[in-house]
Design a protein around this motif. Sequence first.
Motif, PDB file in Angstrom:
ATOM      1  N   SER B  29     -13.435  -6.322 -13.066  1.00  0.00           N
ATOM      2  CA  SER B  29     -15.314  -5.708 -12.391  1.00  0.00           C
ATOM      3  C   SER B  29     -14.960  -6.615 -11.217  1.00  0.00           C
ATOM      4  O   SER B  29     -14.569  -6.856 -11.311  1.00  0.00           O
ATOM      5  CB  SER B  29     -16.330  -5.953 -13.780  1.00  0.00           C
ATOM      6  N   ASP B  30     -16.353  -5.394 -10.661  1.00  0.00           N
ATOM      7  CA  ASP B  30     -16.358  -6.134  -9.081  1.00  0.00           C
ATOM      8  C   ASP B  30     -15.330  -6.387  -8.477  1.00  0.00           C
ATOM      9  O   ASP B  30     -14.838  -7.414  -7.350  1.00  0.00           O
ATOM     10  CB  ASP B  30     -17.244  -7.207  -9.170  1.00  0.00           C
ATOM     11  N   TYR B  31     -14.323  -5.300  -8.110  1.00  0.00           N
ATOM     12  CA  TYR B  31     -12.916  -6.086  -7.823  1.00  0.00           C
ATOM     13  C   TYR B  31     -12.679  -4.803  -6.598  1.00  0.00           C
ATOM     14  O   TYR B  31     -11.485  -4.438  -6.195  1.00  0.00           O
ATOM     15  CB  TYR B  31     -11.783  -5.726  -8.812  1.00  0.00           C
ATOM     16  N   ILE B  32     -13.375  -3.604  -6.207  1.00  0.00           N
ATOM     17  CA  ILE B  32     -13.515  -2.951  -5.190  1.00  0.00           C
ATOM     18  C   ILE B  32     -14.640  -2.438  -4.626  1.00  0.00           C
ATOM     19  O   ILE B  32     -15.655  -2.725  -4.606  1.00  0.00           O
ATOM     20  CB  ILE B  32     -12.440  -1.382  -5.744  1.00  0.00           C
ATOM     21  N   ASP B  33     -13.847  -2.405  -3.390  1.00  0.00           N
ATOM     22  CA  ASP B  33     -15.420  -1.784  -2.481  1.00  0.00           C
ATOM     23  C   ASP B  33     -15.205   0.106  -2.522  1.00  0.00           C
ATOM     24  O   ASP B  33     -14.911   0.744  -2.746  1.00  0.00           O
ATOM     25  CB  ASP B  33     -15.139  -1.515  -0.316  1.00  0.00           C
ATOM     26  N   GLU B  34     -16.754  -0.145  -3.228  1.00  0.00           N
ATOM     27  CA  GLU B  34     -16.934   1.565  -3.710  1.00  0.00           C
ATOM     28  C   GLU B  34     -17.048   2.497  -3.336  1.00  0.00           C
ATOM     29  O   GLU B  34     -16.992   3.865  -3.423  1.00  0.00           O
ATOM     30  CB  GLU B  34     -18.502   1.602  -5.344  1.00  0.00           C
ATOM     31  N   SER B  35     -17.637   2.458  -1.772  1.00  0.00           N
ATOM     32  CA  SER B  35     -17.218   3.682  -1.051  1.00  0.00           C
ATOM     33  C   SER B  35     -15.576   3.759  -1.026  1.00  0.00           C
ATOM     34  O   SER B  35     -15.722   5.790  -0.761  1.00  0.00           O
ATOM     35  CB  SER B  35     -17.505   3.172   0.205  1.00  0.00           C
ATOM     36  N   LEU B  36     -14.597   3.192  -1.311  1.00  0.00           N
ATOM     37  CA  LEU B  36     -13.590   3.681  -1.091  1.00  0.00           C
ATOM     38  C   LEU B  36     -13.481   4.450  -2.415  1.00  0.00           C
ATOM     39  O   LEU B  36     -12.404   5.996  -2.539  1.00  0.00           O
ATOM     40  CB  LEU B  36     -12.352   2.936  -1.540  1.00  0.00           C
ATOM     41  N   LEU B  37     -14.136   4.662  -3.595  1.00  0.00           N
ATOM     42  CA  LEU B  37     -13.969   5.826  -4.801  1.00  0.00           C
ATOM     43  C   LEU B  37     -13.906   6.834  -4.429  1.00  0.00           C
ATOM     44  O   LEU B  37     -13.735   8.322  -4.240  1.00  0.00           O
ATOM     45  CB  LEU B  37     -14.619   5.332  -6.184  1.00  0.00           C
ATOM     46  N   GLU B  38     -14.854   6.922  -2.751  1.00  0.00           N
ATOM     47  CA  GLU B  38     -15.705   8.427  -3.143  1.00  0.00           C
ATOM     48  C   GLU B  38     -14.732   9.000  -2.279  1.00  0.00           C
ATOM     49  O   GLU B  38     -14.799  10.049  -1.974  1.00  0.00           O
ATOM     50  CB  GLU B  38     -17.608   8.209  -2.123  1.00  0.00           C
ATOM     51  N   LYS B  39     -14.976   8.011  -0.622  1.00  0.00           N
ATOM     52  CA  LYS B  39     -13.436   8.344  -0.118  1.00  0.00           C
ATOM     53  C   LYS B  39     -12.062   9.224  -0.654  1.00  0.00           C
ATOM     54  O   LYS B  39     -11.492   9.669   0.137  1.00  0.00           O
ATOM     55  CB  LYS B  39     -13.410   6.928   1.379  1.00  0.00           C
ATOM     56  N   PHE B  40     -11.644   8.706  -1.808  1.00  0.00           N
ATOM     57  CA  PHE B  40     -10.683   8.918  -2.308  1.00  0.00           C
ATOM     58  C   PHE B  40     -10.730  10.455  -3.159  1.00  0.00           C
ATOM     59  O   PHE B  40     -10.025  11.623  -2.938  1.00  0.00           O
ATOM     60  CB  PHE B  40     -10.209   8.386  -3.724  1.00  0.00           C
ATOM     61  N   GLU B  41     -12.496  10.511  -3.968  1.00  0.00           N
ATOM     62  CA  GLU B  41     -12.213  11.681  -3.952  1.00  0.00           C
ATOM     63  C   GLU B  41     -12.577  13.198  -3.002  1.00  0.00           C
ATOM     64  O   GLU B  41     -11.718  14.081  -3.010  1.00  0.00           O
ATOM     65  CB  GLU B  41     -13.733  12.261  -5.046  1.00  0.00           C
ATOM     66  N   ALA B  42     -12.881  12.937  -1.814  1.00  0.00           N
ATOM     67  CA  ALA B  42     -12.922  13.694  -0.763  1.00  0.00           C
ATOM     68  C   ALA B  42     -11.879  14.238  -0.145  1.00  0.00           C
ATOM     69  O   ALA B  42     -11.417  15.278   0.092  1.00  0.00           O
ATOM     70  CB  ALA B  42     -14.244  12.846   0.401  1.00  0.00           C
TER      71      ALA B  42
END
Lengths: 297, 360
Positions: B29-42
């Motif tokens: 938990s709390d271990y990543i910048d969540e904008s990276l998750l969207e970037k990965f999907e995009a």
Amino acid sequence: MLARRVLIGVPYLWLLVLFLVPFGIVLKIALSDYALSIPPYTPTMDFSQGWSGVKRFFAALDLENFWFLSEDDLYWKAYLSSLRIALISTFLTLLAGFPIAYAMARAPQEWRPALMMLVILPFWTSFLIRVYAWMGILSNEGFLNQALMGLGVIGTPLTLLNTDIAVYIGIVYTYLPFMILPVYATLERMDESLLEAAEDLGCSRLSAFWSVTFPLARPGMVAGCFLVFIPALGEFVIPSLLGGSGTLMIGKVLWEEFFANRDWPVASAVAIVLLLLLIVPIILFQRNEQKQREANR
Amino acid sequence: MKTRIMLSAVLAMAAGTAGAEEVRVFNWSDYIDESLLEKFEAETGVDLIYDVFDSNEVLETKLLAGGSGYDVVVPSASFMERQIAAGAFQALDFSQLSNAGNLWDMVKQRVEIYDPGNQYAVNYMWGTTGIGVNVGMVREVLGEDAPIDSWELVFDPANMEKLAGCGVHMLDAPTEMIPAALAYLGENPDAQDTDTIEKAEPVLAAIRPYIAKFHSSEYINALANGDICVAIGWSGDVLQARDRAAEADNGVEIAFHAPKEGAQMWFDMMAIPIDAPNPDGAHKFLNFIMEAENMAAASNYVYYANGNKAAQAFLEPDVIGDPAIYPTDEVLDKLFTVRAWEPKVQRSATRMWTRIKSGT
């Protein structure tokens, strides 16, 4: 005939699927040995080898883990400490629950559904959140200490959180409805003319309560006590969130066996012993009840 | 959303092919910048399902029970060592990991004791276990020359007796506290034998009366609010407390030190479970994370060091320049790693820990 058998068979099927099969699996793991594999114990049933595989499987099971439990006093101490905490908190729950149930049963008919609703209402929020709320209430800077200090009752904050007292408060709070509901159910069904009769025969209100209401409420109280005592004995969440590092309970020991030692077989053995410790007194108690009922007849 | 699922299910059945590609990631938990998750999907067009856990034990139990359903998991290295032995992971296919060259050799070498040949996992973040102090409060109690960069601060009962008044928390983890106590004694912190490990018991038992609480996460808030003055904890967590206190501007100054006698260096590793439903998608995710800019973005967000050399060029100055996150070479030399204990040793360590905590 067939339809009737099916009808009778359904409850037994549920009992088999929901109780006996899981119990059998836990018992089997308790008789196994630790292994570094998926799943983390050995042996596992291998049907591909046919009958010899099954024979080998049963030959590899043993009672070693149960002997291990008897060697270390940790387990006995944890059982006894859990037993003490469960007994005291069941008693406290009864003490808190009975008057509430009594007041509900004596309340005007039209209020009762609303009162019942209020008792059940806390169940609509997550149990975990309610325990966290108690952490907020009981902590050194919590509501309770602030209120008491504001009123000038105490000068320095009381240490409540992370003590056994907090565990008792948590258990009594959480299981209170399980005590209120069965007691209320028996009290509500009680025939009030019995009380009138007692008073006509010269009983004071207090002695009518002790000689009529209280004995008639006994089945509800017994049911309530079981409903509180049994889950409280194996409780894990409440002692781990509200209790201190020194609070020893079997639920925590079980967690450590499972997660810290990764020893599923010993963890299962602890669970089986807990179950036996619970079942034996309950069966004895019910036998006793049955005998009394027959004697009264 | 529902119609999309229905539609893709119908299409999948009609065409006999799988629906949109999915990859399931299970991280702390709390271990990543969540904008990276969207970037990965995009970037990849793969649907990312991202779940979090908060203890190695929970992850391990899921892995060992089998059928976790995750494609990428992030165990700590000492746990991973045992999980590799249990056959929980599949070997990585480096032909699908074009960014593997970005990894930092120093970290790769150190994790080789857990994963020989770096076959099964790549490092995500790493950190140290040390001492977080409220500088003002500790100096007030112990004087200006308080040994805040030494295990003496917490393992010398004379210091602890004085510190108990302002509050000391300790990690509720024998795998962290026993090696620390051994380092203080000058023993091998990576000892694998019960005899050496038991030498830690009197040290820990002697300071037990002065510990307010054994807990592995509450100290973040407690330090930040000034409720306690000392916590033995993980580097990133203490730094989080430091930043919270700075934001609240409450006059609390928190500092973290990896003690000079040596501190434990730990690693969180990304690996692919043996029964991962989509190993190809898992490799795509790993490769994405190993891209220098992405890994740097994650570290800039969570304030932990990472095992990616190329990412260092993209780190904020207050991350790469902070010796509490990226220790100096001198401190780095003193850091030790600890391997997983054998089941019997683990059992006696757990038992010892219960004895220390509860006196039973």
